[in-house]
Scaffold this motif. Structure first.
Motif, PDB file in Angstrom:
ATOM      1  N   GLU A 168      -0.679  14.009  -3.273  1.00  0.00           N
ATOM      2  CA  GLU A 168      -1.541  15.157  -2.959  1.00  0.00           C
ATOM      3  C   GLU A 168      -0.876  16.462  -3.364  1.00  0.00           C
ATOM      4  OE1 GLU A 168      -4.955  17.004  -1.669  1.00  0.00           O
ATOM      5  OE2 GLU A 168      -4.607  14.847  -1.741  1.00  0.00           O
ATOM      6  N   ALA A 169       0.436  16.566  -3.149  1.00  0.00           N
ATOM      7  CA  ALA A 169       1.157  17.790  -3.515  1.00  0.00           C
ATOM      8  C   ALA A 169       1.216  17.967  -5.030  1.00  0.00           C
ATOM      9  CB  ALA A 169       2.572  17.754  -2.932  1.00  0.00           C
ATOM     10  N   GLU A 170       1.275  16.874  -5.772  1.00  0.00           N
ATOM     11  CA  GLU A 170       1.360  16.934  -7.231  1.00  0.00           C
ATOM     12  C   GLU A 170      -0.015  17.010  -7.899  1.00  0.00           C
ATOM     13  OE1 GLU A 170       3.717  13.828  -8.950  1.00  0.00           O
ATOM     14  OE2 GLU A 170       5.290  14.052  -7.460  1.00  0.00           O
ATOM     15  N   TRP A 171      -1.079  16.838  -7.119  1.00  0.00           N
ATOM     16  CA  TRP A 171      -2.401  16.734  -7.726  1.00  0.00           C
ATOM     17  C   TRP A 171      -2.802  17.944  -8.567  1.00  0.00           C
ATOM     18  CZ3 TRP A 171      -4.888  12.892  -9.301  1.00  0.00           C
ATOM     19  CH2 TRP A 171      -6.189  13.050  -9.765  1.00  0.00           C
ATOM     20  N   PRO A 172      -2.531  19.192  -8.160  1.00  0.00           N
ATOM     21  CA  PRO A 172      -2.918  20.312  -9.026  1.00  0.00           C
ATOM     22  C   PRO A 172      -2.291  20.226 -10.424  1.00  0.00           C
ATOM     23  CG  PRO A 172      -2.384  21.115  -6.840  1.00  0.00           C
ATOM     24  CD  PRO A 172      -1.998  19.664  -6.880  1.00  0.00           C
ATOM     25  N   VAL A 230       4.449  28.345 -13.420  1.00  0.00           N
ATOM     26  CA  VAL A 230       5.140  29.562 -12.972  1.00  0.00           C
ATOM     27  C   VAL A 230       5.028  29.682 -11.458  1.00  0.00           C
ATOM     28  CG1 VAL A 230       5.031  32.093 -13.011  1.00  0.00           C
ATOM     29  CG2 VAL A 230       4.962  30.796 -15.144  1.00  0.00           C
ATOM     30  N   GLN A 231       3.842  29.407 -10.926  1.00  0.00           N
ATOM     31  CA  GLN A 231       3.648  29.472  -9.478  1.00  0.00           C
ATOM     32  C   GLN A 231       4.571  28.477  -8.772  1.00  0.00           C
ATOM     33  OE1 GLN A 231      -0.307  28.394  -8.313  1.00  0.00           O
ATOM     34  NE2 GLN A 231      -0.046  29.084  -6.213  1.00  0.00           N
ATOM     35  N   GLN A 232       4.680  27.269  -9.300  1.00  0.00           N
ATOM     36  CA  GLN A 232       5.559  26.266  -8.703  1.00  0.00           C
ATOM     37  C   GLN A 232       7.022  26.691  -8.796  1.00  0.00           C
ATOM     38  OE1 GLN A 232       4.495  22.681 -10.770  1.00  0.00           O
ATOM     39  NE2 GLN A 232       2.858  22.195  -9.329  1.00  0.00           N
ATOM     40  N   ALA A 233       7.416  27.269  -9.921  1.00  0.00           N
ATOM     41  CA  ALA A 233       8.794  27.722 -10.079  1.00  0.00           C
ATOM     42  C   ALA A 233       9.110  28.846  -9.088  1.00  0.00           C
ATOM     43  CB  ALA A 233       9.044  28.190 -11.509  1.00  0.00           C
ATOM     44  N   ASN A 234       8.170  29.763  -8.914  1.00  0.00           N
ATOM     45  CA  ASN A 234       8.375  30.838  -7.949  1.00  0.00           C
ATOM     46  C   ASN A 234       8.459  30.295  -6.528  1.00  0.00           C
ATOM     47  OD1 ASN A 234       8.429  32.835  -9.892  1.00  0.00           O
ATOM     48  ND2 ASN A 234       6.239  33.263  -9.719  1.00  0.00           N
ATOM     49  N   HIS A 235       7.633  29.312  -6.226  1.00  0.00           N
ATOM     50  CA  HIS A 235       7.665  28.704  -4.896  1.00  0.00           C
ATOM     51  C   HIS A 235       8.996  28.003  -4.661  1.00  0.00           C
ATOM     52  CE1 HIS A 235       6.931  25.460  -1.959  1.00  0.00           C
ATOM     53  NE2 HIS A 235       6.249  26.409  -1.342  1.00  0.00           N
ATOM     54  N   ASP A 236       9.454  27.252  -5.672  1.00  0.00           N
ATOM     55  CA  ASP A 236      10.737  26.548  -5.545  1.00  0.00           C
ATOM     56  C   ASP A 236      11.885  27.538  -5.388  1.00  0.00           C
ATOM     57  OD1 ASP A 236       9.329  24.203  -5.800  1.00  0.00           O
ATOM     58  OD2 ASP A 236       9.914  23.850  -7.881  1.00  0.00           O
ATOM     59  N   ALA A 237      11.820  28.651  -6.120  1.00  0.00           N
ATOM     60  CA  ALA A 237      12.881  29.650  -6.020  1.00  0.00           C
ATOM     61  C   ALA A 237      12.882  30.296  -4.647  1.00  0.00           C
ATOM     62  CB  ALA A 237      12.703  30.711  -7.102  1.00  0.00           C
ATOM     63  N   ALA A 238      11.710  30.468  -4.059  1.00  0.00           N
ATOM     64  CA  ALA A 238      11.624  31.078  -2.729  1.00  0.00           C
ATOM     65  C   ALA A 238      12.178  30.144  -1.663  1.00  0.00           C
ATOM     66  CB  ALA A 238      10.176  31.443  -2.416  1.00  0.00           C
ATOM     67  N   GLU A 266       0.853  -1.181   0.000  1.00  0.00           N
ATOM     68  CA  GLU A 266       0.000   0.000   0.000  1.00  0.00           C
ATOM     69  C   GLU A 266       0.892   1.235   0.000  1.00  0.00           C
ATOM     70  OE1 GLU A 266      -3.389   0.136  -0.077  1.00  0.00           O
ATOM     71  OE2 GLU A 266      -3.310  -2.021  -0.379  1.00  0.00           O
ATOM     72  N   PRO A 267       0.410   2.336  -0.543  1.00  0.00           N
ATOM     73  CA  PRO A 267       1.211   3.560  -0.511  1.00  0.00           C
ATOM     74  C   PRO A 267       1.408   4.028   0.929  1.00  0.00           C
ATOM     75  CG  PRO A 267      -0.896   3.942  -1.610  1.00  0.00           C
ATOM     76  CD  PRO A 267      -0.846   2.510  -1.240  1.00  0.00           C
ATOM     77  N   THR A 268       2.575   4.513   1.197  1.00  0.00           N
ATOM     78  CA  THR A 268       2.885   5.028   2.526  1.00  0.00           C
ATOM     79  C   THR A 268       2.262   6.417   2.685  1.00  0.00           C
ATOM     80  OG1 THR A 268       4.901   6.126   1.802  1.00  0.00           O
ATOM     81  CG2 THR A 268       5.099   3.804   2.469  1.00  0.00           C
ATOM     82  N   PRO A 269       2.161   6.894   3.903  1.00  0.00           N
ATOM     83  CA  PRO A 269       1.670   8.269   4.083  1.00  0.00           C
ATOM     84  C   PRO A 269       2.517   9.288   3.321  1.00  0.00           C
ATOM     85  CG  PRO A 269       1.603   7.109   6.164  1.00  0.00           C
ATOM     86  CD  PRO A 269       2.307   6.209   5.187  1.00  0.00           C
ATOM     87  N   GLY A 270       3.809   9.052   3.213  1.00  0.00           N
ATOM     88  CA  GLY A 270       4.673   9.944   2.434  1.00  0.00           C
ATOM     89  C   GLY A 270       4.336   9.910   0.955  1.00  0.00           C
ATOM     90  N   ASP A 271       4.043   8.700   0.446  1.00  0.00           N
ATOM     91  CA  ASP A 271       3.632   8.571  -0.957  1.00  0.00           C
ATOM     92  C   ASP A 271       2.329   9.322  -1.210  1.00  0.00           C
ATOM     93  OD1 ASP A 271       5.809   6.909  -1.443  1.00  0.00           O
ATOM     94  OD2 ASP A 271       4.639   5.056  -1.183  1.00  0.00           O
TER      95      ASP A 271
END
Length: 90
Positions: free
Chosen positions: A18-22, A62-70, A8-13
């Protein structure tokens, strides 16, 4: 001989999914719009749906890139370089 059940997927998986869902949803919407556009290239609504799906995905990336840069390490600027005159450096 026993057959191992798939793990089964772990809670981390699940958190990673969930983080990639958007992004997954935006890419799915783009594929649906592309299929609709391929079905009838002259359909103005299909062209609009495709354009909107592309824009939504681009905004998300773009939003993800800005978040990663921050989240990156801070950049420090040197503000006092000293004299620009080579004679002063000697």
């Amino acid at each position: 001989m026993s057959i191992n059940a798939p793990e089964e997927p772990t809670p981390g998986d699940l958190a990673a999914i969930e983080a990639e869902w958007p992004q997954i949803a935006a890419e799915r919407d783009l594929v649906e719009a592309e299929c609709r556009l391929l079905d009838d290239p002259a359909d103005a609504l299909a062209r609009r749906a495709h354009r909107r799906a592309m824009n939504a995905l681009n905004r998300l990336l773009v939003q993800q890139a800005n978040h990663d840069a921050a989240q990156a390490a801070p950049v420090y600027m040197l503000t006092n370089f000293g004299s620009a005159d080579p004679a002063d450096a000697a």
